[in-house]
Design a protein around this motif. Structure first.
Motif, PDB file in Angstrom:
ATOM      1  N   ASP A 138      50.439  33.205  47.565  1.00 42.75           N
ATOM      2  CA  ASP A 138      50.305  34.612  47.958  1.00 42.75           C
ATOM      3  C   ASP A 138      50.057  34.787  49.451  1.00 42.75           C
ATOM      4  O   ASP A 138      49.848  35.911  49.917  1.00 42.75           O
ATOM      5  CB  ASP A 138      49.146  35.264  47.176  1.00 42.75           C
ATOM      6  CG  ASP A 138      49.403  35.280  45.676  1.00 42.75           C
ATOM      7  OD1 ASP A 138      50.568  35.448  45.278  1.00 42.75           O
ATOM      8  OD2 ASP A 138      48.426  35.098  44.914  1.00 42.75           O
ATOM      9  N   MET A 139      50.064  33.692  50.203  1.00 37.15           N
ATOM     10  CA  MET A 139      49.813  33.784  51.643  1.00 37.15           C
ATOM     11  C   MET A 139      51.090  34.135  52.394  1.00 37.15           C
ATOM     12  O   MET A 139      52.200  33.809  51.968  1.00 37.15           O
ATOM     13  CB  MET A 139      49.234  32.469  52.175  1.00 37.15           C
ATOM     14  CG  MET A 139      47.849  32.145  51.633  1.00 37.15           C
ATOM     15  SD  MET A 139      47.166  30.616  52.308  1.00 37.15           S
ATOM     16  CE  MET A 139      46.884  31.106  54.006  1.00 37.15           C
ATOM     17  N   ASP A 140      50.929  34.789  53.512  1.00 38.33           N
ATOM     18  CA  ASP A 140      52.046  35.138  54.384  1.00 38.33           C
ATOM     19  C   ASP A 140      52.602  33.864  55.012  1.00 38.33           C
ATOM     20  O   ASP A 140      51.871  33.087  55.623  1.00 38.33           O
ATOM     21  CB  ASP A 140      51.560  36.095  55.473  1.00 38.33           C
ATOM     22  CG  ASP A 140      52.709  36.686  56.271  1.00 38.33           C
ATOM     23  OD1 ASP A 140      53.744  35.998  56.416  1.00 38.33           O
ATOM     24  OD2 ASP A 140      52.571  37.825  56.749  1.00 38.33           O
ATOM     25  N   GLN A 141      53.890  33.632  54.850  1.00 41.66           N
ATOM     26  CA  GLN A 141      54.511  32.424  55.381  1.00 41.66           C
ATOM     27  C   GLN A 141      54.341  32.319  56.888  1.00 41.66           C
ATOM     28  O   GLN A 141      54.171  31.223  57.432  1.00 41.66           O
ATOM     29  CB  GLN A 141      56.005  32.402  55.029  1.00 41.66           C
ATOM     30  CG  GLN A 141      56.722  31.118  55.426  1.00 41.66           C
ATOM     31  CD  GLN A 141      56.215  29.907  54.659  1.00 41.66           C
ATOM     32  OE1 GLN A 141      55.946  30.000  53.468  1.00 41.66           O
ATOM     33  NE2 GLN A 141      56.068  28.769  55.321  1.00 41.66           N
ATOM     34  N   SER A 142      54.349  33.454  57.571  1.00 42.15           N
ATOM     35  CA  SER A 142      54.215  33.420  59.029  1.00 42.15           C
ATOM     36  C   SER A 142      52.859  32.884  59.447  1.00 42.15           C
ATOM     37  O   SER A 142      52.726  32.222  60.482  1.00 42.15           O
ATOM     38  CB  SER A 142      54.427  34.823  59.617  1.00 42.15           C
ATOM     39  OG  SER A 142      53.438  35.723  59.132  1.00 42.15           O
ATOM     40  N   ASP A 143      51.812  33.159  58.631  1.00 44.66           N
ATOM     41  CA  ASP A 143      50.479  32.660  58.936  1.00 44.66           C
ATOM     42  C   ASP A 143      50.431  31.141  58.843  1.00 44.66           C
ATOM     43  O   ASP A 143      49.757  30.474  59.624  1.00 44.66           O
ATOM     44  CB  ASP A 143      49.450  33.275  57.988  1.00 44.66           C
ATOM     45  CG  ASP A 143      48.035  32.780  58.269  1.00 44.66           C
ATOM     46  OD1 ASP A 143      47.591  32.902  59.425  1.00 44.66           O
ATOM     47  OD2 ASP A 143      47.388  32.265  57.338  1.00 44.66           O
ATOM     48  N   GLY A 151      45.991  29.426  57.419  1.00 43.25           N
ATOM     49  CA  GLY A 151      47.175  29.088  56.641  1.00 43.25           C
ATOM     50  C   GLY A 151      47.839  27.816  57.137  1.00 43.25           C
ATOM     51  O   GLY A 151      48.309  26.988  56.340  1.00 43.25           O
TER      52      GLY A 151
END
Length: 322
Positions: A138-143, A151
């Motif tokens: 569920d984490m933002d790939q960009s992070d 991340g």
């Protein structure tokens, strides 16, 4: 000079099973996360962990001196296997190996149950990944691509675990049985996993990511001046610089490569348990007969078990042993 070989990752374990900073540290023949010598001073916590095992050392830290001595006396009777009234170097070495083996076995059992509650024969990688890193879905790939972000840190931990898992997977079915899982959790205790330990050490110390360890990276892993500290470096740091130039950097190119790092952290024919046993005998052997009486050990109880509390705190001890 025994040093901390792995820099703990400064992250918060926000999901059950995510490696904590303590769990991310790996040592060859690992006795303790504590450094044996810290800024030139002998650190007794290392000896406590080596002699008792890390879990038991935490228990003793909660005890007042008299109770620590009482329990230490019981342990001494166990170490004296031939019941001649003395603890020999061999008996002490065997005890240290026993406590290390017990710590590893209990740690493997705890994690095996956590990730395999049904006690199946194997744990598939995807099961382990979901248990430990599933929150990353569920984490933002960009992070995860942003250096120094949380991340990014977790993404690197996942990559490291994946590589270690693959190395531990002897039959290449992407699932680990209990023996393979033990190698994954404690690669320092399995000869076929030691190249992974060396690689992880190199990666952790190699701050500029050029694939080798400079002298400043080597020193920086063991010595960080405190805020406001200036002036000359301690003598032991100067000695470590000489060690790097004279012994660690064997090809004299100014760096340690992977092979030189391996010779540093896993020197052939070096017995860590015997070295620690010899250190304890040297420190406690008041009559210099190269063996210890119970009285000599109890007289140096702070070296073997210590005591940091003035009351019992939580009673964490194994009652059947004490």
């Amino acid at each position: 000079m025994l040093t901390t070989l792995f820099v703990a990752l400064a992250i918060s374990a926000v999901f059950a099973g995510v490696p904590s900073p303590e769990e991310s540290k790996r040592l060859m023949d690992h006795f303790s996360d504590a450094e044996h010598f810290k800024n030139e001073h002998h650190n007794k916590q290392f000896d406590h962990d080596a002699f008792l095992g890390e879990d038991q050392a935490k228990t003793f830290d909660q005890l007042p001196p008299e109770e620590s001595k009482r329990r230490l006396g019981i342990i001494v009777d166990k170490i004296d296997s031939d019941k001649d009234g003395f603890v020999s170097l061999v008996e002490l070495k065997d005890w240290i190996r026993y406590t290390q083996r017990r710590y590893i076995d209990e740690d493997v059992e705890r994690h095996w149950r956590q990730h395999n509650p049904n006690n199946d024969g194997e744990i598939p990688w995807e099961t382990y990944r979901k248990n430990v890193y599933g929150f990353m879905d569920d984490m933002d790939q960009s992070d995860m691509n942003e250096p120094n972000s949380e991340g990014y840190t977790y993404a690197n931990l996942l990559k490291r675990d994946r590589r270690r898992w693959t190395q531990a997977d002897g039959d290449h079915n992407d699932a680990l049985n209990r023996t393979e899982f033990a190698g994954f959790l404690h690669p320092e205790d399995h000869s076929h996993m030691r190249d992974i330990v060396v690689l992880e050490t190199l990666e952790d110390i190699d701050k500029d990511k050029d694939g080798k360890v400079s002298m400043e990276e080597y020193i920086g892993d063991m010595y960080k001046p405190e805020d406001g500290e200036d002036g000359d470096e301690p003598d032991w740091v100067k000695q470590e610089r000489e060690q790097f130039t004279g012994y660690r950097d064997t090809d004299k190119d100014g760096f340690m490569d992977e092979h030189e790092v391996k010779d540093w952290i896993a020197p052939p024919e070096f017995d860590h348990a015997e070295a620690e046993a010899r250190h304890l005998v040297f420190e406690a052997d008041s009559d210099a007969d190269e063996k210890l009486t119970k009285a000599e050990i109890l007289d140096k109880y702070d070296l073997f078990v210590g005591s940091q509390a003035t009351d019992f705190g939580e009673a964490l001890a194994r009652h059947d042993e004490f």
